[in-house]
Design a protein around this motif. Structure first.
Motif, PDB file in Angstrom:
ATOM      1  N   LYS B 131       0.979  -1.363   0.165  1.00  0.00           N
ATOM      2  CA  LYS B 131      -0.099   0.056  -0.070  1.00  0.00           C
ATOM      3  C   LYS B 131       0.517   1.210   0.126  1.00  0.00           C
ATOM      4  CE  LYS B 131      -3.675  -1.706   2.909  1.00  0.00           C
ATOM      5  NZ  LYS B 131      -4.264  -1.823   3.920  1.00  0.00           N
ATOM      6  N   ASP B 132       1.696   0.973   0.616  1.00  0.00           N
ATOM      7  CA  ASP B 132       2.595   2.253   0.730  1.00  0.00           C
ATOM      8  C   ASP B 132       4.537   1.911   0.390  1.00  0.00           C
ATOM      9  OD1 ASP B 132       4.003   4.716   1.272  1.00  0.00           O
ATOM     10  OD2 ASP B 132       3.299   4.500   3.846  1.00  0.00           O
ATOM     11  N   PRO B 133       5.337   1.685  -0.735  1.00  0.00           N
ATOM     12  CA  PRO B 133       5.755   1.701  -0.690  1.00  0.00           C
ATOM     13  C   PRO B 133       6.850   2.497  -0.478  1.00  0.00           C
ATOM     14  CG  PRO B 133       4.879   1.746  -2.662  1.00  0.00           C
ATOM     15  CD  PRO B 133       4.040   2.599  -1.748  1.00  0.00           C
ATOM     16  N   SER B 134       6.514   4.053  -0.184  1.00  0.00           N
ATOM     17  CA  SER B 134       8.044   4.430   1.035  1.00  0.00           C
ATOM     18  C   SER B 134       8.198   4.267   2.223  1.00  0.00           C
ATOM     19  CB  SER B 134       7.138   5.909   1.161  1.00  0.00           C
ATOM     20  OG  SER B 134       6.289   6.309   1.792  1.00  0.00           O
ATOM     21  N   ARG B 135       7.724   2.923   2.335  1.00  0.00           N
ATOM     22  CA  ARG B 135       7.947   2.857   4.117  1.00  0.00           C
ATOM     23  C   ARG B 135       9.594   1.779   3.899  1.00  0.00           C
ATOM     24  NH1 ARG B 135       2.810   1.176   7.402  1.00  0.00           N
ATOM     25  NH2 ARG B 135       4.109   1.089   9.021  1.00  0.00           N
ATOM     26  N   ASN B 136      10.134   2.297   3.162  1.00  0.00           N
ATOM     27  CA  ASN B 136      11.343   1.817   3.475  1.00  0.00           C
ATOM     28  C   ASN B 136      12.919   1.367   3.969  1.00  0.00           C
ATOM     29  OD1 ASN B 136      12.035   3.545   1.589  1.00  0.00           O
ATOM     30  ND2 ASN B 136      11.423   3.058  -0.406  1.00  0.00           N
ATOM     31  N   ARG B 137      13.868   1.137   3.796  1.00  0.00           N
ATOM     32  CA  ARG B 137      15.255   1.335   3.926  1.00  0.00           C
ATOM     33  C   ARG B 137      15.575   2.782   3.437  1.00  0.00           C
ATOM     34  NH1 ARG B 137      17.612  -4.081   1.635  1.00  0.00           N
ATOM     35  NH2 ARG B 137      17.709  -5.385   4.001  1.00  0.00           N
ATOM     36  N   PHE B 138      15.638   3.055   2.868  1.00  0.00           N
ATOM     37  CA  PHE B 138      15.768   4.640   2.444  1.00  0.00           C
ATOM     38  C   PHE B 138      15.476   5.443   3.054  1.00  0.00           C
ATOM     39  CE2 PHE B 138      17.285   8.320  -0.427  1.00  0.00           C
ATOM     40  CZ  PHE B 138      18.466   8.066  -0.246  1.00  0.00           C
ATOM     41  N   SER B 139      13.538   5.671   3.624  1.00  0.00           N
ATOM     42  CA  SER B 139      12.895   6.326   4.422  1.00  0.00           C
ATOM     43  C   SER B 139      13.545   6.198   5.915  1.00  0.00           C
ATOM     44  CB  SER B 139      11.678   5.796   4.029  1.00  0.00           C
ATOM     45  OG  SER B 139      10.582   6.291   2.877  1.00  0.00           O
ATOM     46  N   VAL B 140      13.848   4.917   6.521  1.00  0.00           N
ATOM     47  CA  VAL B 140      14.088   5.621   7.745  1.00  0.00           C
ATOM     48  C   VAL B 140      15.790   5.612   7.437  1.00  0.00           C
ATOM     49  CG1 VAL B 140      15.168   3.676   9.361  1.00  0.00           C
ATOM     50  CG2 VAL B 140      13.665   2.907   7.958  1.00  0.00           C
ATOM     51  N   LEU B 141      16.181   5.389   6.526  1.00  0.00           N
ATOM     52  CA  LEU B 141      18.150   5.611   6.988  1.00  0.00           C
ATOM     53  C   LEU B 141      17.967   7.594   6.623  1.00  0.00           C
ATOM     54  CD1 LEU B 141      20.738   5.577   6.734  1.00  0.00           C
ATOM     55  CD2 LEU B 141      20.713   6.389   3.812  1.00  0.00           C
ATOM     56  N   LEU B 142      17.050   8.481   5.843  1.00  0.00           N
ATOM     57  CA  LEU B 142      16.577  10.221   5.743  1.00  0.00           C
ATOM     58  C   LEU B 142      16.198  10.006   6.854  1.00  0.00           C
ATOM     59  CD1 LEU B 142      15.207  10.463   1.775  1.00  0.00           C
ATOM     60  CD2 LEU B 142      17.750  10.178   3.137  1.00  0.00           C
ATOM     61  N   GLY B 143      14.870   9.817   7.683  1.00  0.00           N
ATOM     62  CA  GLY B 143      14.691   9.750   9.168  1.00  0.00           C
ATOM     63  C   GLY B 143      14.999   9.791   9.900  1.00  0.00           C
ATOM     64  N   ARG B 144      16.022   9.378  10.398  1.00  0.00           N
ATOM     65  CA  ARG B 144      17.382   8.617  11.545  1.00  0.00           C
ATOM     66  C   ARG B 144      17.950  10.026  11.304  1.00  0.00           C
ATOM     67  NH1 ARG B 144      13.574   5.857  12.141  1.00  0.00           N
ATOM     68  NH2 ARG B 144      12.975   4.506  13.584  1.00  0.00           N
ATOM     69  N   THR B 145      19.106  10.349   9.918  1.00  0.00           N
ATOM     70  CA  THR B 145      19.613  11.898   9.953  1.00  0.00           C
ATOM     71  C   THR B 145      18.688  12.347  10.970  1.00  0.00           C
ATOM     72  OG1 THR B 145      20.369  10.205   7.812  1.00  0.00           O
ATOM     73  CG2 THR B 145      21.014  12.902   8.015  1.00  0.00           C
ATOM     74  N   ASN B 146      17.687  12.853  10.211  1.00  0.00           N
ATOM     75  CA  ASN B 146      16.776  14.186  10.476  1.00  0.00           C
ATOM     76  C   ASN B 146      16.771  14.158  12.071  1.00  0.00           C
ATOM     77  OD1 ASN B 146      16.430  15.563   8.576  1.00  0.00           O
ATOM     78  ND2 ASN B 146      14.954  14.382   8.076  1.00  0.00           N
ATOM     79  N   HIS B 147      16.262  12.788  12.398  1.00  0.00           N
ATOM     80  CA  HIS B 147      16.563  12.854  14.085  1.00  0.00           C
ATOM     81  C   HIS B 147      17.867  12.758  14.983  1.00  0.00           C
ATOM     82  CE1 HIS B 147      16.375  10.207  18.015  1.00  0.00           C
ATOM     83  NE2 HIS B 147      15.688  10.574  17.841  1.00  0.00           N
ATOM     84  N   LEU B 148      18.886  12.094  14.115  1.00  0.00           N
ATOM     85  CA  LEU B 148      20.190  12.528  14.395  1.00  0.00           C
ATOM     86  C   LEU B 148      20.818  14.278  14.435  1.00  0.00           C
ATOM     87  CD1 LEU B 148      23.373  11.971  15.937  1.00  0.00           C
ATOM     88  CD2 LEU B 148      23.103  11.613  13.762  1.00  0.00           C
ATOM     89  N   ALA B 149      20.034  14.893  14.389  1.00  0.00           N
ATOM     90  CA  ALA B 149      20.440  16.487  13.514  1.00  0.00           C
ATOM     91  C   ALA B 149      19.449  17.427  14.338  1.00  0.00           C
ATOM     92  CB  ALA B 149      19.587  17.314  11.959  1.00  0.00           C
ATOM     93  N   TYR B 150      18.723  16.592  14.672  1.00  0.00           N
ATOM     94  CA  TYR B 150      17.480  17.288  15.655  1.00  0.00           C
ATOM     95  C   TYR B 150      18.281  17.022  17.225  1.00  0.00           C
ATOM     96  CZ  TYR B 150      12.273  17.365  17.836  1.00  0.00           C
ATOM     97  OH  TYR B 150      11.652  17.647  18.937  1.00  0.00           O
ATOM     98  N   HIS B 151      18.377  16.408  17.790  1.00  0.00           N
ATOM     99  CA  HIS B 151      19.247  16.317  18.598  1.00  0.00           C
ATOM    100  C   HIS B 151      20.613  16.998  18.788  1.00  0.00           C
ATOM    101  CE1 HIS B 151      15.675  14.248  20.761  1.00  0.00           C
ATOM    102  NE2 HIS B 151      16.239  12.929  19.748  1.00  0.00           N
ATOM    103  N   LEU B 152      20.917  16.745  18.174  1.00  0.00           N
ATOM    104  CA  LEU B 152      22.632  18.002  17.440  1.00  0.00           C
ATOM    105  C   LEU B 152      22.685  19.135  18.030  1.00  0.00           C
ATOM    106  CD1 LEU B 152      24.905  16.538  14.665  1.00  0.00           C
ATOM    107  CD2 LEU B 152      25.362  16.368  17.576  1.00  0.00           C
TER     108      LEU B 152
END
Lengths: 160, 160
Positions: B131-152
């Motif tokens: 249903k939602d092919p954006s729920r993939n590894r690359f999205s996890v990578l981008l999301g976690r990169t933003n999470h890291l930037a947020y806390h930095l």
């Protein structure tokens, strides 16, 4: 649609996620709240919002999507620190500029193909780009998304 | 090499940029500095570092790169707020875990092809992914990169 289209769409989705968070956070601020500092003697929310608007405005030119709309934001929110300038854009002006700039970016993004995203951005020369092809539009998008997340992490501290 | 390989490489480069910043910031902290709060009564640097380590550790399983190495970090740094637990991992243990986890991620990333990155992550069912092919590894990578930037963005406030 090739896999490279999926990648570009995923980058845009990550951007949109952060933009939506910023819209929710900054958009709900009262004129009193926008003057709050993220921590004692640190930047005010007003400054962070103006700063993000200025950096996003500069993306229009950097991604060759159009001219800058609010170049005067740089003096108020990029070149100089918070509380150092008089006559900076007001809360209402920042709100309007933020919405306009992100709408223009969004319109421009829609027109870019997967190969457009991999072209050099406007601040890199052909020679530099040949040496380092990662200096492209997609890198700018990812970098600015992280920049937005970075300041959102700070902005939430003023509100909790 | 297709353009989709370039996209995956650009996502990894953005991740690496944030990891390098975190290494520089957290890696240089003394045992006194790591106990500093990012703002009065907010999280300590130690907690943010442990939190980022726990979230990155969970990426090993989420991206199907291996088992979690430090599941006990969740109780100390994800499920519960800072200063609520006794017997949490020490400064030295967090430093070691941070380095180990990011090294394991880096090794795993190297083995993923452009199409591997677009496969569903391990927390999404086949049906949901269809249903939602954006729920993939690359999205996890981008999301976690933003999470890291947020806390930095928060972590730097403790040091300036």
């Amino acid at each position: 649609m090739g896999t490279e289209d999926s990648y570009a769409a995923l980058g845009l989705k990550a951007w949109k996620t952060q933009i939506d968070r910023a819209d929710t956070l900054f958009g709900a601020l009262s004129s009193e709240q926008v003057l709050r500092e993220i921590a004692p003697d640190r930047n005010r929310l007003l400054y962070l919002w103006g700063h993000l608007t200025a950096i996003h405005d500069a993306m229009l030119r950097l991604l060759s999507l159009g001219k800058r709309l609010y170049p005067e934001f740089d003096v108020a929110f990029v070149i100089n620190p918070d509380k150092s300038q008089t006559g900076t854009p007001s809360h209402a002006e920042i709100r309007r500029a933020w919405t306009t700039v992100n709408r223009e970016l969004s319109k421009g993004f829609e027109k870019l193909s997967a190969s457009d995203w991999l072209q050099g951005h406007s601040a890199v020369s052909e020679e530099e780009f040949a040496k380092d092809p990662s200096r492209n539009r997609f890198s700018v998008l990812l970098g600015r998304t992280n920049h937005l997340a970075y300041h959102l992490g700070q902005a939430v501290l003023a509100l909790k």
